[in-house]
Design a protein around this motif. Structure first.
Motif, PDB file in Angstrom:
ATOM      1  N   TYR A 189       0.743  -0.927  -0.170  1.00  0.00           N
ATOM      2  CA  TYR A 189      -0.184   0.204   0.455  1.00  0.00           C
ATOM      3  C   TYR A 189       0.750   1.228  -0.284  1.00  0.00           C
ATOM      4  CZ  TYR A 189       0.950  -1.283   4.549  1.00  0.00           C
ATOM      5  OH  TYR A 189       1.615  -1.709   6.211  1.00  0.00           O
ATOM      6  N   GLN A 192       0.516   6.882   3.337  1.00  0.00           N
ATOM      7  CA  GLN A 192      -1.250   7.866   3.595  1.00  0.00           C
ATOM      8  C   GLN A 192      -0.118   8.992   4.929  1.00  0.00           C
ATOM      9  OE1 GLN A 192      -3.591   8.249   1.527  1.00  0.00           O
ATOM     10  NE2 GLN A 192      -2.038   6.136   0.655  1.00  0.00           N
ATOM     11  N   PHE A 312     -18.700   0.260  -0.463  1.00  0.00           N
ATOM     12  CA  PHE A 312     -17.218  -0.081  -0.838  1.00  0.00           C
ATOM     13  C   PHE A 312     -15.939  -0.892   0.215  1.00  0.00           C
ATOM     14  CE2 PHE A 312     -18.665   3.420   3.155  1.00  0.00           C
ATOM     15  CZ  PHE A 312     -17.585   2.647   3.482  1.00  0.00           C
ATOM     16  N   ARG A 316     -13.460  -3.482  -2.898  1.00  0.00           N
ATOM     17  CA  ARG A 316     -12.369  -3.653  -2.441  1.00  0.00           C
ATOM     18  C   ARG A 316     -11.462  -4.890  -3.752  1.00  0.00           C
ATOM     19  NH1 ARG A 316      -9.486  -0.163   0.117  1.00  0.00           N
ATOM     20  NH2 ARG A 316      -7.812  -1.852   0.548  1.00  0.00           N
ATOM     21  N   ASN A 369     -11.013   5.590  -4.967  1.00  0.00           N
ATOM     22  CA  ASN A 369     -11.315   5.779  -3.204  1.00  0.00           C
ATOM     23  C   ASN A 369     -12.233   6.937  -3.426  1.00  0.00           C
ATOM     24  OD1 ASN A 369      -9.981   5.148  -0.844  1.00  0.00           O
ATOM     25  ND2 ASN A 369      -8.330   6.143  -1.168  1.00  0.00           N
ATOM     26  N   GLU A 370     -12.099   7.419  -5.060  1.00  0.00           N
ATOM     27  CA  GLU A 370     -13.725   7.701  -5.807  1.00  0.00           C
ATOM     28  C   GLU A 370     -14.573   7.459  -6.422  1.00  0.00           C
ATOM     29  OE1 GLU A 370     -11.416  10.624  -9.139  1.00  0.00           O
ATOM     30  OE2 GLU A 370      -9.412   9.754  -8.247  1.00  0.00           O
ATOM     31  N   PHE A 372     -15.235   4.700  -4.592  1.00  0.00           N
ATOM     32  CA  PHE A 372     -16.525   4.333  -3.129  1.00  0.00           C
ATOM     33  C   PHE A 372     -17.676   5.170  -3.020  1.00  0.00           C
ATOM     34  CE2 PHE A 372     -12.469   2.386  -2.267  1.00  0.00           C
ATOM     35  CZ  PHE A 372     -13.235   0.585  -2.858  1.00  0.00           C
ATOM     36  N   GLN A 373     -16.630   6.735  -2.920  1.00  0.00           N
ATOM     37  CA  GLN A 373     -17.244   7.822  -2.830  1.00  0.00           C
ATOM     38  C   GLN A 373     -19.070   8.012  -3.150  1.00  0.00           C
ATOM     39  OE1 GLN A 373     -15.754  10.075  -0.456  1.00  0.00           O
ATOM     40  NE2 GLN A 373     -17.446  11.194  -0.019  1.00  0.00           N
TER      41      GLN A 373
END
Length: 381
Positions: A189, A192, A312, A316, A369-370, A372-373
């Motif tokens: 990953y 972050q 969401f 994944r 992430n976009e 899931f939003q």
């Protein structure tokens, strides 16, 4: 029926520069007393929520292997006494290479641990030092060799990309070193930057230089392509496994199933309610002593939120979300509930539909992430 438990050991010998998990320096901490509080929480939890049959247990941190041999043995015996049973399929413990001695591996093995999740992150000693890790490359080799010798062959290695000072050549070397160790699972990953970390403070001062976004994306693409060629299947955005060695415990989360969370700062999901435990050690232990439970937050999850999480979390996974499963759980089709965002995302080329299943496309995976939003805050009829 609930089938999974996560147990949190918050102690660390060294705090990594990127870590925002609930952790504390182990020196002069009441470790033995904390472990006793965890056993009390385990007992009270299994008495209160008795519709369970453990299939997976995951011990994370912090650093579980920062415990002494005797502490680790006592703790694992308690876990087996309260939670262990014949149905247990996977018993994972997170391990830091420099603290996972042969003696501790023997303790893990004798207590039924059958999977290790090893925090490697990189194979360059200079880069490890830069991110606050205290192990070196040789420690990784030693840990993997010793675990195999003890009969623990199911291991996962964590790798990070997008680290300060990390080049493409360095990441390629790390991926290839991990493959050479012949372990069946790799988690990887990007870095972050989280609040309350050393890296966050450096970034705020303009002193943290990170790889460009294009380079980070190229690292991820190299990871996917290289692991695929070597027989690893990307079964989740950040997780790759030789078929049959997928993390059974983490799949419980991604399948949006309920689970126990034991320990300071742990989260749990049982009987439709999410609960958060007190994070500070003393507060956690005091609440256990006073109330039997360390909860500082309880949230009854409404139907709309359960459906959002189903989407969401499920997206994944490489296999995506099944509409049959969605309908069985919520009495509605996801293609009706989320008609507009699904159509919009399919048109963009980020999602695809195969029969009754919805999944990310190759182009959609890096944009997860976009995607899931789009499923959050949808007004339901």
């Amino acid at each position: 029926m609930l089938k999974a438990a996560y147990l949190h050991i918050p102690f660390c010998v060294q705090i990594c520069h990127y870590c925002d998990f609930n952790k504390i320096f182990i020196h002069q901490q009441p470790v033995d007393e904390y472990l006793k509080s965890m056993k009390t929480e385990m007992l009270n939890t299994t008495n209160r929520f008795n519709n369970y049959k453990m299939e997976t247990i995951f011990v994370g941190g912090g650093t579980p292997t920062s415990l002494s041999e005797s502490q680790l043995d006592t703790f694992l015996r308690d876990v087996n006494e309260v939670l262990g049973n014949q149905s247990l399929k996977e018993f994972t413990v997170e391990a830091n290479p420099e603290q996972t001695t042969n003696e501790k591996i023997a303790v893990l093995k004798s207590n039924g641990v059958n999977r290790l999740s090893i925090g490697v992150q990189a194979f360059q000693d200079s880069l490890l030092k830069k991110i606050g890790r205290t192990h070196n490359k040789e420690d990784v080799y030693s840990t993997v060799f010793s675990a195999k010798k003890a009969g623990i062959h199911n291991m996962s290695i964590d790798l990070m990309f997008g680290l300060p000072g990390q080049t493409m050549e360095m990441f390629k070397e790390s991926v290839n070193e991990a493959l050479a160790l012949d372990v069946p699972h790799i988690s990887s990953y990007s870095l972050q930057i989280e609040k309350k970390t050393v890296f966050y403070n450096l970034a705020q001062k303009g002193k943290l230089v990170l790889p460009e976004q294009e380079l980070e994306a190229a690292m991820y693409e190299y990871l996917i392509e290289t692991l695929d060629k070597r027989g690893f299947k990307q079964y989740e955005i950040s997780n790759f496994a030789v078929p049959g060695f997928e993390s059974k415990h983490n799949l419980q989360y991604w399948d949006n199933n309920e689970y126990f969370g034991i320990g300071a700062g742990a989260h749990s999901y049982a009987e439709g309610t999410r609960r958060r435990n007190a994070g500070p050690l003393r507060q956690y232990m005091s609440l256990i002593e006073e109330n039997g439970f360390p909860y500082v937050e309880e949230h009854l999850v409404p139907l709309s939120e359960k459906m959002e999480e189903e989407m969401f979390m499920g997206l994944r996974k490489h296999q995506g979300v099944s509409d049959k499963t969605f309908f069985d759980r919520y009495g509605k089709s996801m293609f009706d509930v989320y008609k507009d965002p699904i159509e919009r995302l399919i048109q963009k080329g980020w999602l695809e539909r195969k029969k009754d299943t919805l999944m990310l496309t190759k182009e959609g995976i890096p944009l997860g992430n976009e995607v899931f939003q789009e499923f959050i805050g949808v007004v339901l009829d």
